[in-house]
Each structure stands twice: as C-alpha cells, then as structure tokens.
Design a protein around this motif. Structure first.
Motif, PDB file in Angstrom:
ATOM      1  N   ARG A  10      -5.041 -55.291  79.901  1.00 22.14           N
ATOM      2  CA  ARG A  10      -4.690 -55.987  78.661  1.00 22.14           C
ATOM      3  C   ARG A  10      -5.936 -56.571  77.997  1.00 22.14           C
ATOM      4  O   ARG A  10      -6.097 -56.508  76.782  1.00 22.14           O
ATOM      5  N   MET A  11      -6.795 -57.168  78.820  1.00 21.34           N
ATOM      6  CA  MET A  11      -8.025 -57.749  78.301  1.00 21.34           C
ATOM      7  C   MET A  11      -8.875 -56.696  77.608  1.00 21.34           C
ATOM      8  O   MET A  11      -9.341 -56.889  76.472  1.00 21.34           O
ATOM      9  N   CYS A  12      -9.092 -55.562  78.274  1.00 19.12           N
ATOM     10  CA  CYS A  12      -9.930 -54.515  77.697  1.00 19.12           C
ATOM     11  C   CYS A  12      -9.353 -54.001  76.381  1.00 19.12           C
ATOM     12  O   CYS A  12     -10.081 -53.796  75.402  1.00 19.12           O
ATOM     13  N   THR A  13      -8.040 -53.803  76.352  1.00 19.84           N
ATOM     14  CA  THR A  13      -7.409 -53.290  75.133  1.00 19.84           C
ATOM     15  C   THR A  13      -7.554 -54.270  73.979  1.00 19.84           C
ATOM     16  O   THR A  13      -7.901 -53.896  72.853  1.00 19.84           O
ATOM     17  N   ALA A  14      -7.311 -55.551  74.240  1.00 17.67           N
ATOM     18  CA  ALA A  14      -7.437 -56.559  73.189  1.00 17.67           C
ATOM     19  C   ALA A  14      -8.880 -56.702  72.721  1.00 17.67           C
ATOM     20  O   ALA A  14      -9.156 -56.827  71.529  1.00 17.67           O
ATOM     21  N   MET A  15      -9.834 -56.665  73.659  1.00 18.42           N
ATOM     22  CA  MET A  15     -11.220 -56.907  73.302  1.00 18.42           C
ATOM     23  C   MET A  15     -11.846 -55.720  72.595  1.00 18.42           C
ATOM     24  O   MET A  15     -12.769 -55.889  71.784  1.00 18.42           O
ATOM     25  N   LYS A  16     -11.372 -54.512  72.872  1.00 19.85           N
ATOM     26  CA  LYS A  16     -11.850 -53.358  72.116  1.00 19.85           C
ATOM     27  C   LYS A  16     -11.596 -53.563  70.634  1.00 19.85           C
ATOM     28  O   LYS A  16     -12.467 -53.297  69.801  1.00 19.85           O
ATOM     29  N   GLU A  17     -10.412 -54.030  70.305  1.00 18.74           N
ATOM     30  CA  GLU A  17     -10.059 -54.242  68.905  1.00 18.74           C
ATOM     31  C   GLU A  17     -10.889 -55.362  68.290  1.00 18.74           C
ATOM     32  O   GLU A  17     -11.340 -55.262  67.148  1.00 18.74           O
ATOM     33  N   LEU A  18     -11.081 -56.446  69.032  1.00 17.74           N
ATOM     34  CA  LEU A  18     -11.870 -57.560  68.507  1.00 17.74           C
ATOM     35  C   LEU A  18     -13.314 -57.134  68.250  1.00 17.74           C
ATOM     36  O   LEU A  18     -13.888 -57.427  67.194  1.00 17.74           O
ATOM     37  N   LEU A  19     -13.920 -56.428  69.208  1.00 11.00           N
ATOM     38  CA  LEU A  19     -15.317 -56.022  69.077  1.00 11.00           C
ATOM     39  C   LEU A  19     -15.510 -55.029  67.938  1.00 11.00           C
ATOM     40  O   LEU A  19     -16.527 -55.060  67.235  1.00 11.00           O
ATOM     41  N   LEU A  20     -14.537 -54.154  67.756  1.00 12.29           N
ATOM     42  CA  LEU A  20     -14.668 -53.130  66.724  1.00 12.29           C
ATOM     43  C   LEU A  20     -14.654 -53.730  65.323  1.00 12.29           C
ATOM     44  O   LEU A  20     -15.142 -53.115  64.371  1.00 12.29           O
ATOM     45  N   LYS A  21     -14.127 -54.926  65.180  1.00  7.25           N
ATOM     46  CA  LYS A  21     -14.135 -55.597  63.877  1.00  7.25           C
ATOM     47  C   LYS A  21     -15.525 -56.116  63.518  1.00  7.25           C
ATOM     48  O   LYS A  21     -15.783 -56.451  62.351  1.00  7.25           O
ATOM     49  N   GLU A  22     -16.416 -56.209  64.493  1.00 13.46           N
ATOM     50  CA  GLU A  22     -17.764 -56.705  64.228  1.00 13.46           C
ATOM     51  C   GLU A  22     -18.661 -55.580  63.713  1.00 13.46           C
ATOM     52  O   GLU A  22     -18.410 -54.400  63.948  1.00 13.46           O
ATOM     53  N   ALA A  23     -19.723 -55.950  63.042  1.00 10.60           N
ATOM     54  CA  ALA A  23     -20.666 -54.974  62.509  1.00 10.60           C
ATOM     55  C   ALA A  23     -21.546 -54.408  63.623  1.00 10.60           C
ATOM     56  O   ALA A  23     -21.689 -55.011  64.694  1.00 10.60           O
ATOM     57  N   ASN A  24     -22.157 -53.248  63.363  1.00  9.56           N
ATOM     58  CA  ASN A  24     -23.127 -52.686  64.302  1.00  9.56           C
ATOM     59  C   ASN A  24     -24.314 -53.626  64.486  1.00  9.56           C
ATOM     60  O   ASN A  24     -24.863 -53.744  65.583  1.00  9.56           O
ATOM     61  N   VAL A  25     -24.719 -54.259  63.397  1.00  9.58           N
ATOM     62  CA  VAL A  25     -25.818 -55.226  63.420  1.00  9.58           C
ATOM     63  C   VAL A  25     -25.239 -56.593  63.082  1.00  9.58           C
ATOM     64  O   VAL A  25     -24.837 -56.849  61.943  1.00  9.58           O
ATOM     65  N   LEU A  26     -25.177 -57.476  64.067  1.00  7.63           N
ATOM     66  CA  LEU A  26     -24.625 -58.806  63.855  1.00  7.63           C
ATOM     67  C   LEU A  26     -25.591 -59.649  63.021  1.00  7.63           C
ATOM     68  O   LEU A  26     -26.812 -59.605  63.232  1.00  7.63           O
ATOM     69  N   GLU A  27     -25.049 -60.408  62.115  1.00  7.20           N
ATOM     70  CA  GLU A  27     -25.847 -61.349  61.316  1.00  7.20           C
ATOM     71  C   GLU A  27     -25.543 -62.752  61.839  1.00  7.20           C
ATOM     72  O   GLU A  27     -24.448 -63.277  61.633  1.00  7.20           O
TER      73      GLU A  27
END
Length: 355
Positions: A82-99
């Motif tokens: 469950r953790m991996c599935t939820a966190m995949k979605e959260l991480l994918l919302k972030e940019a390739n280069v974090l500001e």
C-alpha cells in the motif's frame, strides 16, 4: 460512490470493489476496519460509502524505526505494498528537477544504514521542523535498506514539503538485484511476497526525481553531470517513470564522477558513464546561472571532499562504510543565505538500537 446493500464484513466489501490491499473505505467520516461488520457498525439496510482511497499507516513505522526497537515487524507485506502504491503517485506529481528553498539538511548515500539516518534526524532535526534533501542511494550493501526506505517514505507522506528524495544509482532494478536489496526483500517477506514487494519498490525508484536546484543557485544530484546536459530544460522534459539504461543522460546523473586532474570528459574505467573535469563544472554552472554543485556517491575519507576549485562538493553519509573503510560521514547544512556548513560524524556517534 454507489450505494451498497450487503451483510458482508468490510473486507468482503473491499474485495467486491477490487484489490482489498489498495483501498480504504470511509463511512460517515470513519475509516472502516477489515474486521468490522454491518452489525458492529449499526448500518441501516442501505449505506453509501463516500470515499475510497489508497492509504497506509505512516505514523506507526515512524515511531518504531525512530526507536529502532523492532525493525523486523515494522510493516507486513500488504501494508508495504500500500505504501509503495501511494508513494508512487505522490512522487510522480513532483518535477524531475525539484525547486527548493533553504534552509536544508543535505545527506547522501545511506545505503541501508538506519543508524546513520536516525543520527541525522536526532542531530539536525526531524521533518516537521527541519527540511531534508537526500541525494539517493538508500538501499543495497547495508543491512536495513527496507527500513531506510520505509522511514523516508513515511516521513515523505507526512511532510511532503520537507522531505525531498532524489534517485541514485542503487535505485535501479539491475543494481538493486545484484547488491543486496533483492535478497533483503526475500528475507524480510518470504515466499513470493518478497519478490513482488521488490518490484513495487523498483516502481517507486522509477518515479523518484532526478535532481534539485536550491534557490536557483545550487545544483544537487546523486552523482554528477552529463555531456548530454547543456540546459536543465532537457532534464525537465524527461517523462517519469523511467528505467535507467547503461548509458545516456539519466545514467550519467547517477554514475559520473568529478576528476580534478583531467579537463573535459573521459570514459570511466568501469564502463559506466564519464568523469568530468573542473572546466566542465565551470561551464555548466555558467550556462545555468548557478554557483555550486552538491553531489554524493563516492566514499571520501573525511566525509566530504571539494572538487572543481571549490565549486562542488561530494558528501557521504555512511561512516566506516560496510566496515571496510575508516571514513567519516558528513551532511551539509545550507542556511537561508546559502551559507554552507559541513558536519562530520563517525560510527561511534551513531545511536544504539533499543533492546
């Protein structure tokens, strides 16, 4: 959501709706537990379940892993999934280069060292009060790669704006399979559940951001630069999730190393990526209007090492690496004015797990 008429317990209702591992059911503001039944909930003959979402308990793993009293029972396979599935979605919302904005604590190359991660949180502050940037390489070689990932992902869930996770060369299916993380998953979660969970973690790895820029002036990456990277826009345009190939831009970000004694680009002896000289660093910083590079990956005796005439620094946060080196470890602190402060520690300073 549609109304459901049923005398079945909550777990059976979840099974009717699909994968019971990945959904949580809510009724009148209450999260329903699998063991609950219509009678225990005092349901009328027809109910409307108003919300279905992926969820996992991030609080309990944080408590246990920060205490280090029983790391083996932190999560079962279903909750880790469950953790991996939820966190995949959260991480994918972030940019390739974090500001990002300072102040920040920057760490690199934990590779399964939960003690070092807890030392960093104990000494420089937990998320919630302190913002952290990690430069990849969370698993393999050390004994607690799963626990490092769980603790970081749970803190990321709780404080998404204060925990920033970049991808390193160890966050790759082929490397993680060879250097210990695959075996750790099989040992922790026996039978085929360990193999399935390994694949879930790899999907999380494929969604991790690749670099960060702090206040438009400091470039942070797991390992280094690439001859294919002239402008950060090229990096921003990449589509995640993505796998790491044996060459190319992403491979270089995770594998390339600075080399102060040779200008320009040179193929590495180990056949992966390149070394880059001080002139390459200087040109990259000028083109992208930045001042400094922070990167990880290499074991360095003092825990940090400057390169490119002081325009970059390598940091390494695993002291006495695998018992094979006598190196110190370090983290970098950046304040609001981007003033740097490097703090070193050794393995005698690490917290002792509770009995």
């Amino acid at each position: 959501m549609r109304s459901i008429v049923s005398s079945l317990p909550v777990l059976s209702l979840k099974q009717q709706l699909g994968d019971p591992v990945l959904i949580a059911l809510h009724w009148e503001g209450k999260v329903l537990q699998d063991s609950e039944t219509p009678s225990s909930l005092a349901w009328p003959s027809e109910v409307t379940l108003t919300k279905v979402e992926m969820t996992f308990d991030h609080e309990r793993p944080i408590t246990l892993l920060r205490d280090q009293s029983n790391t083996f029972g932190v999560m079962d396979g279903d909750e880790a999934r469950r953790m991996c599935t939820a966190m995949k979605e959260l991480l994918l919302k972030e940019a390739n280069v974090l500001e990002l904005q300072a102040p920040l604590v920057i760490s690199a190359h934990l590779t399964g060292n939960l003690n070092a991660l807890n030392y960093i949180f104990n000494t420089f502050g937990e998320p919630g009060g302190t913002s952290h940037l990690f430069l990849g390489n969370y698993v393999n070689k050390g004994r607690n790669g799963i626990d490092v990932m769980i603790l970081l992902l749970c803190f990321k869930k709780k404080f998404p704006g204060q925990v920033h996770l970049l991808r390193g060369k160890h966050e790759c299916s082929s490397i993680a399979r060879i250097y210990g993380f695959y075996d750790e998953c099989k040992h922790r979660f026996p039978s085929r559940s360990g193999v399935k969970l390994f694949r879930q973690f790899v999907e999380v790895f494929d969604n991790l951001p690749l670099a960060a820029v702090i206040q438009s002036r400091v470039f942070c990456v797991s390992s280094g630069l690439s001859p294919k990277l002239d402008d950060l826009e090229e990096l921003r345009k990449l589509q995640r999730p993505l796998e790491v190939g044996s060459d190319g831009l992403v491979c270089d970000l995770l594998w390339s190393d600075p080399e102060d004694h040779q200008p320009g680009w040179h193929e590495m002896d180990k056949g992966m990526s390149y070394t880059y000289g001080p002139d390459v660093v200087d040109e990259f910083l000028k083109k992208n209007h930045m001042d400094f590079i922070v990167r990880g990956t290499q074991v360095v005796e003092e825990g940090y090492e400057f390169f490119a005439d002081g325009k970059g620094v390598s940091i390494f946060s695993f002291p006495s690496f695998l018992g094979e080196f006598n190196n110190k470890a370090s983290v970098m602190l950046l304040d609001e004015q981007l003033q740097q402060s490097l703090h070193t520690f050794d393995d005698t300073m690490l917290p002792v797990p509770s009995a």
